[in-house]
Design an enzyme around this catalytic site. Sequence first.
Site, short mmCIF file in Angstrom:
data_model
loop_
_atom_site.label_atom_id
_atom_site.label_comp_id
_atom_site.label_asym_id
_atom_site.label_seq_id
_atom_site.Cartn_x
_atom_site.Cartn_y
_atom_site.Cartn_z
CB ALA A 132 -0.92 0.00 1.21
CB CYS A 133 1.24 3.98 0.30
SG CYS A 133 -0.29 3.67 1.16
CB THR A 134 4.21 5.43 -4.18
OG1 THR A 134 4.27 4.07 -4.63
CG2 THR A 134 5.50 6.14 -4.57
#
Length: 367
Positions: A132-134
């Site tokens: 999940a996520c950058t």
Amino acid sequence: MGPTFFVWTVLASLIFVSVSAFNGRNAEPAKTFIVDLDDPPMQRWQKVVLSAAVDASYYKQGIDKLLKAALSSEALVELVEVIAKDIEKFIPQPFADEIRGISQATGIPLGDVVIANIIYDVSAFGSSGNKACTSIVTADKSGKIYHGRNLDYEDPEFLKNLTIQVDFHQNGKSLFMATTYLGYVGVITGSRHGAFSISGDERDSGEWWQNLIAVAEKSDITFFHERMILEKCTNFKEALTEAMSTPTIAPVYYIIGGIKPKEGAIVVRNAHTLANVTMLGMDQTHPWYLVETNYDPWKAPPASDDRRDAAIHAMNRVGQDEMDAEMLYKVLSVPLVFNKDTTYTTVMSAADSSVYRTMIRWDGPED
């Protein structure tokens, strides 16, 4: 149509490759709602959820699906449901009353809203398998700090339908902007005007039982803590110190940007303890930006999920001289960085409140 637009267009055509398959919809700006911190906690979110017309059955189905996907066994699911029934023991104020107010206004069972608000803290551990996520913090050629993030998660369509911007007010004026999901009172993405910006990326480290020990030791719920940083801290240094020093229930990456050149950091936390801090400028190969996905900065990302190198490649191709809010959004739209699980993209700058923008990524790839 001046030279800047021409340069931007040429660079975009050279750098950014289109994703092969799309859902046939354009990205849409998230709606903005006001939450007044001077209101009683029970009332703060009621206008928001009533205006958004949250459907209780749809919400419950989505939360159940996320919970089962996030946790590794039925036993863990049952444990979380037990925790959810004892709100006073596990949820501090004012968050407990805010959650009660949401339940009361929507008719969604209190336990379901509690589960939605603690799901990260019981699912972020070494074998969870979540990605999940950058998050990216970068300086332009004048030293102005920009901060961008993609939030990727399971069942993205459900979360896209719940994505909102929240303008948190206090003493009659806007204190900070945040992006969250309806029913979630914590903050995963936010920017305090004239002070700092912060985003949280999932860190899968340790064992699930270490998170439970951190609960027993009264560590902070991870993204409730991030919201309190935005409420209480008045500058980058204070935010960094708070992110480093306050124990959290789950491991996490806090990515923080300031308003001065070189004010940027990745704070790596274990459940309950600090693991590492990387400051903007430490990496001499690209001292003008930081990239964090879901892997420790000192380790190579796996070949199966190399969003970090995709982002680094795009940032280097743009260059510091051409960096601005629009270019950062483009970097966050390159394949791998932008993927089928991306729910929203936010670009912000604590130095310039007009930059804050969240786009719901309906334009993502289908698979």
